[in-house]
Scaffold this motif. Structure first.
Motif, mmCIF file in Angstrom:
data_model
loop_
_atom_site.group_PDB
_atom_site.id
_atom_site.type_symbol
_atom_site.label_atom_id
_atom_site.label_comp_id
_atom_site.label_asym_id
_atom_site.label_seq_id
_atom_site.Cartn_x
_atom_site.Cartn_y
_atom_site.Cartn_z
ATOM 1 N N LEU A 1 0.891 -1.275 -0.124
ATOM 2 C CA LEU A 1 0.080 -0.039 -0.021
ATOM 3 C C LEU A 1 0.960 1.258 -0.115
ATOM 4 N N VAL A 2 0.842 2.188 -0.964
ATOM 5 C CA VAL A 2 1.585 3.070 -1.152
ATOM 6 C C VAL A 2 0.427 4.426 -1.318
ATOM 7 N N GLN A 3 1.269 5.567 -1.067
ATOM 8 C CA GLN A 3 0.217 6.839 -1.436
ATOM 9 C C GLN A 3 0.612 7.191 -2.817
ATOM 10 N N PRO A 4 -0.385 7.917 -3.567
ATOM 11 C CA PRO A 4 -0.047 8.527 -4.861
ATOM 12 C C PRO A 4 1.359 9.158 -4.958
ATOM 13 N N GLY A 5 1.765 9.086 -6.004
ATOM 14 C CA GLY A 5 3.341 9.692 -6.019
ATOM 15 C C GLY A 5 4.503 8.898 -5.654
ATOM 16 N N GLU A 6 4.075 7.985 -4.948
ATOM 17 C CA GLU A 6 5.248 7.259 -4.039
ATOM 18 C C GLU A 6 5.677 5.822 -5.228
ATOM 19 N N SER A 7 6.613 5.273 -4.814
ATOM 20 C CA SER A 7 7.255 4.312 -5.696
ATOM 21 C C SER A 7 7.098 2.859 -4.926
ATOM 22 N N LEU A 8 7.245 1.788 -5.962
ATOM 23 C CA LEU A 8 7.355 0.553 -5.572
ATOM 24 C C LEU A 8 8.266 -0.137 -6.557
ATOM 25 N N ARG A 9 8.979 -1.206 -5.967
ATOM 26 C CA ARG A 9 9.705 -2.120 -6.874
ATOM 27 C C ARG A 9 9.234 -3.481 -6.632
ATOM 28 N N LEU A 10 8.813 -4.027 -7.838
ATOM 29 C CA LEU A 10 8.153 -5.440 -7.743
ATOM 30 C C LEU A 10 9.409 -6.261 -8.335
ATOM 31 N N SER A 11 9.399 -7.744 -7.736
ATOM 32 C CA SER A 11 10.421 -8.414 -8.243
ATOM 33 C C SER A 11 9.887 -9.958 -8.631
ATOM 34 N N CYS A 12 10.413 -10.426 -9.728
ATOM 35 C CA CYS A 12 9.865 -11.713 -10.138
ATOM 36 C C CYS A 12 11.212 -12.553 -10.510
ATOM 37 N N MET B 1 8.327 0.813 -10.394
ATOM 38 C CA MET B 1 7.044 1.681 -10.394
ATOM 39 C C MET B 1 7.264 3.129 -9.791
ATOM 40 N N ASN B 2 7.307 4.031 -10.608
ATOM 41 C CA ASN B 2 7.588 5.648 -9.834
ATOM 42 C C ASN B 2 6.241 6.254 -10.285
ATOM 43 N N ASN B 3 6.072 7.521 -9.498
ATOM 44 C CA ASN B 3 4.800 8.285 -9.585
ATOM 45 C C ASN B 3 3.552 7.468 -9.752
ATOM 46 N N LEU B 4 3.363 6.617 -8.642
ATOM 47 C CA LEU B 4 2.094 5.808 -8.806
ATOM 48 C C LEU B 4 0.855 6.359 -8.583
ATOM 49 N N LYS B 5 -0.076 5.953 -9.528
ATOM 50 C CA LYS B 5 -1.497 6.792 -9.472
ATOM 51 C C LYS B 5 -2.544 5.788 -8.854
ATOM 52 N N ALA B 6 -3.777 5.975 -8.534
ATOM 53 C CA ALA B 6 -4.580 5.312 -8.075
ATOM 54 C C ALA B 6 -4.991 4.241 -9.167
ATOM 55 N N GLU B 7 -5.328 4.669 -10.258
ATOM 56 C CA GLU B 7 -5.446 3.810 -11.382
ATOM 57 C C GLU B 7 -4.307 2.757 -11.676
ATOM 58 N N ASP B 8 -3.215 2.801 -11.005
ATOM 59 C CA ASP B 8 -2.217 1.496 -11.099
ATOM 60 C C ASP B 8 -2.697 0.384 -9.874
ATOM 61 N N THR B 9 -3.798 0.872 -9.234
ATOM 62 C CA THR B 9 -3.995 -0.307 -7.992
ATOM 63 C C THR B 9 -4.383 -1.621 -8.857
ATOM 64 N N ALA B 10 -3.858 -2.653 -8.601
ATOM 65 C CA ALA B 10 -4.094 -3.975 -9.276
ATOM 66 C C ALA B 10 -3.214 -5.259 -8.540
ATOM 67 N N THR B 11 -3.727 -6.461 -9.011
ATOM 68 C CA THR B 11 -2.670 -7.398 -8.651
ATOM 69 C C THR B 11 -1.653 -7.677 -9.864
ATOM 70 N N TYR B 12 -0.541 -7.687 -9.462
ATOM 71 C CA TYR B 12 0.375 -7.574 -10.514
ATOM 72 C C TYR B 12 1.075 -8.930 -10.710
ATOM 73 N N TYR B 13 1.379 -9.553 -11.978
ATOM 74 C CA TYR B 13 1.418 -10.743 -12.305
ATOM 75 C C TYR B 13 2.754 -10.713 -12.965
ATOM 76 N N CYS B 14 3.987 -11.516 -12.865
ATOM 77 C CA CYS B 14 4.994 -12.030 -13.933
ATOM 78 C C CYS B 14 4.673 -13.215 -14.642
ATOM 79 N N ALA B 15 5.209 -13.269 -15.832
ATOM 80 C CA ALA B 15 5.096 -14.394 -16.554
ATOM 81 C C ALA B 15 6.505 -14.701 -17.318
ATOM 82 N N THR B 16 6.539 -15.755 -17.890
ATOM 83 C CA THR B 16 7.568 -16.186 -18.792
ATOM 84 C C THR B 16 7.196 -17.175 -19.842
ATOM 85 N N LYS B 17 8.002 -17.639 -20.583
ATOM 86 C CA LYS B 17 7.812 -18.518 -21.800
ATOM 87 C C LYS B 17 8.908 -18.841 -22.479
#
Length: 121
Positions: free
Chosen positions: A9-20, A83-99
């Motif tokens: 959970l972050v506020q608008p404008g903040e950043s997160l880094r996802l790892s896969c 992910m920088n400058n996060l917005k409310a519309e970025d709210t979601a479950t994020y998935y990584c995938a490969t092939k």
């Protein structure tokens, strides 16, 4: 099996880094993509990075271009989504995938379990 992590959970404008990372295999060889799905919405592409063998080219959805960056670590075994400058519309479950392909085009075969990103004030 893929493991996605780093959501929160972050506020608008903040950043997160996802790892896969792959628990049984390395992500160093093939294309890896990040996707997201918000409640009530279809899954959408977010970003993709091709195999290092063909240059590790990156592509982004227009909605995240300039704010998100996909990359590999030095070993190639972990793929990140900064992910920088996060917005409310970025709210979601994020998935990584490969092939087993060098390219981002087409369907992905192996998916992680997802990590929830919530952007809210």
């Amino acid at each position: 099996q893929l493991q996605a992590s780093g959501g929160g959970l972050v506020q608008p404008g903040e950043s997160l880094r996802l790892s896969c990372a792959g628990s049984d295999f390395s992500l160093a060889r093939y294309a890896v993509g990040w996707f997201r799905q918000a409640p009530g919405n279809e899954r959408e592409d977010v970003a993709c990075i091709t195999s290092p063998s063909i240059g590790g080219r990156t592509t982004y959805a227009n909605s995240v271009k300039g704010r998100f960056t996909i990359s590999r670590d030095n070993t190639g075994a972990t793929v990140y989504l900064q992910m920088n400058n996060l917005k409310a519309e970025d709210t979601a479950t994020y998935y990584c995938a490969t092939k087993p392909s060098y390219y981002c085009d087409g369907a992905f075969d192996f998916w992680g379990q997802g990590t929830l990103v919530t952007v809210s004030s």
